[in-house]
Design a protein around this motif. Structure first.
Motif, PDB file in Angstrom:
ATOM      1  N   MET A   1       0.642  -1.015  -0.369  1.00 23.52           N
ATOM      2  CA  MET A   1      -0.141  -0.035  -0.066  1.00 23.52           C
ATOM      3  C   MET A   1       0.531   1.024   0.099  1.00 23.52           C
ATOM      4  N   ARG A   2       2.103   1.419   0.567  1.00 26.11           N
ATOM      5  CA  ARG A   2       2.603   2.242   1.028  1.00 26.11           C
ATOM      6  C   ARG A   2       3.870   2.874  -0.269  1.00 26.11           C
ATOM      7  N   ALA A   3       3.881   1.504  -0.942  1.00 30.00           N
ATOM      8  CA  ALA A   3       4.440   1.421  -2.630  1.00 30.00           C
ATOM      9  C   ALA A   3       3.646   2.369  -3.609  1.00 30.00           C
ATOM     10  N   HIS A   4       2.488   1.770  -3.077  1.00 28.32           N
ATOM     11  CA  HIS A   4       2.010   2.217  -3.712  1.00 28.32           C
ATOM     12  C   HIS A   4       1.559   4.289  -4.603  1.00 28.32           C
ATOM     13  N   ARG A   5       0.875   4.684  -3.013  1.00 28.48           N
ATOM     14  CA  ARG A   5       0.990   5.630  -2.107  1.00 28.48           C
ATOM     15  C   ARG A   5       2.292   6.717  -2.884  1.00 28.48           C
ATOM     16  N   GLU A   6       3.322   5.991  -2.948  1.00 30.98           N
ATOM     17  CA  GLU A   6       4.940   6.303  -2.823  1.00 30.98           C
ATOM     18  C   GLU A   6       5.326   7.281  -4.659  1.00 30.98           C
ATOM     19  N   TRP A   7       3.931   5.764  -5.300  1.00 33.24           N
ATOM     20  CA  TRP A   7       3.649   6.031  -7.175  1.00 33.24           C
ATOM     21  C   TRP A   7       3.085   6.915  -6.927  1.00 33.24           C
ATOM     22  N   PHE A   8       1.493   6.839  -6.372  1.00 34.62           N
ATOM     23  CA  PHE A   8       0.366   7.852  -7.033  1.00 34.62           C
ATOM     24  C   PHE A   8       1.232   9.704  -6.554  1.00 34.62           C
ATOM     25  N   ASN A   9       2.142   9.696  -5.146  1.00 41.99           N
ATOM     26  CA  ASN A   9       3.074  10.851  -5.321  1.00 41.99           C
ATOM     27  C   ASN A   9       3.117  11.221  -6.071  1.00 41.99           C
ATOM     28  N   GLN A  10       4.656  10.541  -7.156  1.00 39.79           N
ATOM     29  CA  GLN A  10       5.061  10.454  -8.082  1.00 39.79           C
ATOM     30  C   GLN A  10       4.766  11.271  -9.212  1.00 39.79           C
ATOM     31  N   ALA A  11       3.186   9.991  -9.865  1.00 41.38           N
ATOM     32  CA  ALA A  11       3.097  10.401 -10.620  1.00 41.38           C
ATOM     33  C   ALA A  11       2.444  11.906 -11.126  1.00 41.38           C
ATOM     34  N   ILE A  12       1.534  12.696  -9.967  1.00 40.22           N
ATOM     35  CA  ILE A  12       0.561  13.389  -9.863  1.00 40.22           C
ATOM     36  C   ILE A  12       1.723  14.869  -9.706  1.00 40.22           C
ATOM     37  N   GLN A  13       3.010  14.568  -9.269  1.00 39.30           N
ATOM     38  CA  GLN A  13       3.845  15.346  -8.845  1.00 39.30           C
ATOM     39  C   GLN A  13       4.770  15.454  -9.721  1.00 39.30           C
ATOM     40  N   THR A  14       4.916  14.680 -11.595  1.00 44.11           N
ATOM     41  CA  THR A  14       4.954  14.279 -12.919  1.00 44.11           C
ATOM     42  C   THR A  14       4.296  15.157 -13.417  1.00 44.11           C
ATOM     43  N   ILE A  15       3.201  15.329 -13.704  1.00 45.31           N
ATOM     44  CA  ILE A  15       2.139  15.639 -14.770  1.00 45.31           C
ATOM     45  C   ILE A  15       2.429  17.403 -14.108  1.00 45.31           C
ATOM     46  N   GLU A  16       2.296  18.006 -12.944  1.00 47.55           N
ATOM     47  CA  GLU A  16       1.671  18.767 -12.417  1.00 47.55           C
ATOM     48  C   GLU A  16       2.946  19.401 -12.712  1.00 47.55           C
ATOM     49  N   ALA A  17       4.253  18.735 -12.705  1.00 48.51           N
ATOM     50  CA  ALA A  17       5.675  19.416 -13.480  1.00 48.51           C
ATOM     51  C   ALA A  17       5.130  19.118 -15.158  1.00 48.51           C
ATOM     52  N   ASP A  18       4.894  18.673 -15.166  1.00 45.79           N
ATOM     53  CA  ASP A  18       4.574  18.518 -16.913  1.00 45.79           C
ATOM     54  C   ASP A  18       3.539  19.871 -16.920  1.00 45.79           C
ATOM     55  N   PHE A  19       2.409  20.151 -16.085  1.00 48.78           N
ATOM     56  CA  PHE A  19       2.113  21.946 -16.400  1.00 48.78           C
ATOM     57  C   PHE A  19       2.257  22.976 -16.467  1.00 48.78           C
ATOM     58  N   ASN A  20       3.444  22.173 -15.276  1.00 51.28           N
ATOM     59  CA  ASN A  20       4.035  24.391 -14.872  1.00 51.28           C
ATOM     60  C   ASN A  20       5.153  23.976 -16.089  1.00 51.28           C
ATOM     61  N   ARG A  21       5.592  23.416 -17.223  1.00 52.27           N
ATOM     62  CA  ARG A  21       6.428  24.004 -17.924  1.00 52.27           C
ATOM     63  C   ARG A  21       5.361  24.145 -19.156  1.00 52.27           C
ATOM     64  N   SER A  22       4.584  24.198 -19.174  1.00 47.63           N
ATOM     65  CA  SER A  22       3.514  24.460 -20.210  1.00 47.63           C
ATOM     66  C   SER A  22       3.252  25.860 -20.359  1.00 47.63           C
ATOM     67  N   ALA A  23       3.875  26.757 -21.007  1.00 40.25           N
ATOM     68  CA  ALA A  23       2.367  28.606 -21.263  1.00 40.25           C
ATOM     69  C   ALA A  23       1.400  27.251 -21.682  1.00 40.25           C
ATOM     70  N   ASP A  24       0.825  29.575 -21.215  1.00 41.02           N
ATOM     71  CA  ASP A  24      -0.819  28.842 -21.481  1.00 41.02           C
ATOM     72  C   ASP A  24      -0.903  28.855 -23.455  1.00 41.02           C
ATOM     73  N   THR A  25      -1.911  29.342 -23.916  1.00 44.71           N
ATOM     74  CA  THR A  25      -1.869  28.585 -25.272  1.00 44.71           C
ATOM     75  C   THR A  25      -2.595  29.724 -25.823  1.00 44.71           C
ATOM     76  N   HIS A  26      -1.765  30.468 -27.118  1.00 43.27           N
ATOM     77  CA  HIS A  26      -1.977  32.059 -27.338  1.00 43.27           C
ATOM     78  C   HIS A  26      -3.453  32.258 -28.081  1.00 43.27           C
ATOM     79  N   LEU A  27      -3.786  33.408 -28.135  1.00 40.60           N
ATOM     80  CA  LEU A  27      -5.018  33.832 -28.276  1.00 40.60           C
ATOM     81  C   LEU A  27      -4.796  35.240 -28.975  1.00 40.60           C
ATOM     82  N   ILE A  28      -4.989  34.167 -30.615  1.00 38.96           N
ATOM     83  CA  ILE A  28      -4.684  34.819 -32.089  1.00 38.96           C
ATOM     84  C   ILE A  28      -6.094  35.931 -32.512  1.00 38.96           C
ATOM     85  N   PRO A  29      -6.001  37.216 -32.670  1.00 37.52           N
ATOM     86  CA  PRO A  29      -6.869  38.421 -33.011  1.00 37.52           C
ATOM     87  C   PRO A  29      -7.104  37.905 -35.408  1.00 37.52           C
ATOM     88  N   LEU A  30      -8.061  38.263 -34.963  1.00 36.04           N
ATOM     89  CA  LEU A  30      -8.439  37.774 -36.351  1.00 36.04           C
ATOM     90  C   LEU A  30      -9.127  38.766 -36.336  1.00 36.04           C
TER      91      LEU A  30
END
Length: 369
Positions: free
Chosen positions: A1-30
């Motif tokens: 159980m503890r090993a799985h919880r550690e994996w969950f924590n690392q997985a969530i941190q990995t996805i959050e880190a990807d979010f931090n690396r990704s700038a917001d998308t552009h809004l293009i005027p036409l």
């Protein structure tokens, strides 16, 4: 159980880190000469790391599955997808070191299949597009894996109140524009998750913004909305990849939509070609479908002497459709003759020349004036 919880924590941190690396998308005027006083913007979701609007959904679905304890270190991730969601989920599965299988219609473009495989995913093709959800459930049971089920969970996996969802992002980016509160936001329906997020957010923030959904041919959403029916099904799938469905999906929330329009596929593809020339970059068919909604609303506003802003989504790159929507032989084989429709769209943009009115539907009391 503890090993799985550690994996969950690392997985969530990995996805959050990807979010931090990704700038917001552009809004293009036409600016369109044919519609003075009406400002139009495209939210360019193709600039996400996986190249489409579905990057947001995939990230939310993985976070939702992790928070619910549905994924573990030995999970096989399975999704029913016509392409872009599968590309994005393959990306996140690879980040977490999990195998990924996309169950998709056999007609899906070769370029999308290649993109899924680029991120390490497998493609399981199904001849009947109405059976991809059932086949996904079967595969999940056979492999002991987890079926992400975007069509059920899209509307609830995204935090529609904030957390830089697409609605909050649009309104923040519009804050300094001439008309900061859009008169309309136009989107198309695949899962229904984006329209649910946009519709809930504008109500939560009390914005005077209407949500307009466009629907392609071979899809049940427009008729479901117009007739209030949830039992509709079709025996074929949409030819505009990523949007339209042969059944009413659980994530489709009609009560937060103010107006729906039905768009012929040929106009969607002609609009994709016109926008690609206008922007200098190829866009997909769903973006073309969105653009018809923008022009319909712009024509209605101009007829009433209204000014304001309109926003829609550039859903994905047209590079994924080089062997279909941008291939002359493919278009000819499908019976599409885009040149006259392209000319109509250009005349509409340049001089305000009218286009054929789209079939429309609205629910009582909605923002359609």
């Amino acid at each position: 159980m503890r090993a799985h919880r550690e994996w969950f924590n690392q997985a969530i941190q990995t996805i959050e880190a990807d979010f931090n690396r990704s700038a917001d998308t552009h809004l293009i005027p036409l600016q369109l000469p044919g519609f003075p006083g009406i400002d139009i913007y495209l939210k360019d979701e193709s600039s996400h790391p996986t190249g489409s609007l579905k990057h947001r959904l995939a990230r939310s679905l993985f976070m939702y599955a992790l928070a619910n304890g549905w994924l573990h270190p030995h999970s096989t991730v399975i999704e029913a997808s016509s392409g872009s969601t599968a590309v994005s989920e393959a990306y996140f599965a690879r980040l977490l070191g999990l195998p990924f299988i996309a169950v998709m219609p056999a007609s899906t473009s070769r370029d999308k299949i290649a993109a899924i495989e680029f991120y390490g995913g497998q493609c399981h093709l199904v001849a009947d597009p109405t059976q991809i959800s059932a086949e996904s459930q079967r595969l999940a049971a056979a492999t002991g894996g987890h079926f992400m089920d975007q069509f059920t969970y899209a509307e609830r996996a995204t935090d529609w109140r904030a957390n830089n969802n697409i609605a909050e992002s649009i309104f923040k980016q519009m804050a300094l524009e001439r008309h900061p509160i859009p008169r309309w936001i136009v989107t198309s329906c695949g899962t229904g998750g984006t329209s649910a997020t946009l519709g809930r957010y504008v109500r939560y923030r009390q914005h005077a913004t209407g949500i307009c959904c466009v629907d392609p041919e071979n899809s049940v959403f427009f008729t479901s909305y117009a007739e209030g029916r949830q039992d509709l099904t079709l025996t074929c799938g949409s030819r505009i990849e990523g949007i339209g469905r042969p059944r009413v999906e659980p994530s489709f929330i009609p009560s937060v939509i103010d107006l729906m329009l039905h768009v012929p596929d040929a106009y969607s593809l002609a609009a994709a070609h016109w926008l690609s020339d206008k922007l200098g970059k190829k866009v997909g068919g769903s973006t073309g479908c969105n653009w018809l909604g923008i022009l319909e609303l712009a024509q209605a506003m101009r007829a009433k002497g209204e000014t304001g802003s309109l926003v829609t989504l550039l859903c994905d790159s047209g590079e994924r459709y080089r062997h279909s929507y941008y291939d002359a032989a493919w278009l000819s084989a499908q019976g599409y003759h885009l040149a006259p429709l392209y000319a109509e769209l250009a005349a509409c943009a340049d001089s305000g020349a009218p286009l054929p009115s789209l079939r429309s539907a609205s629910l009582p009391g909605k923002l359609v004036s």
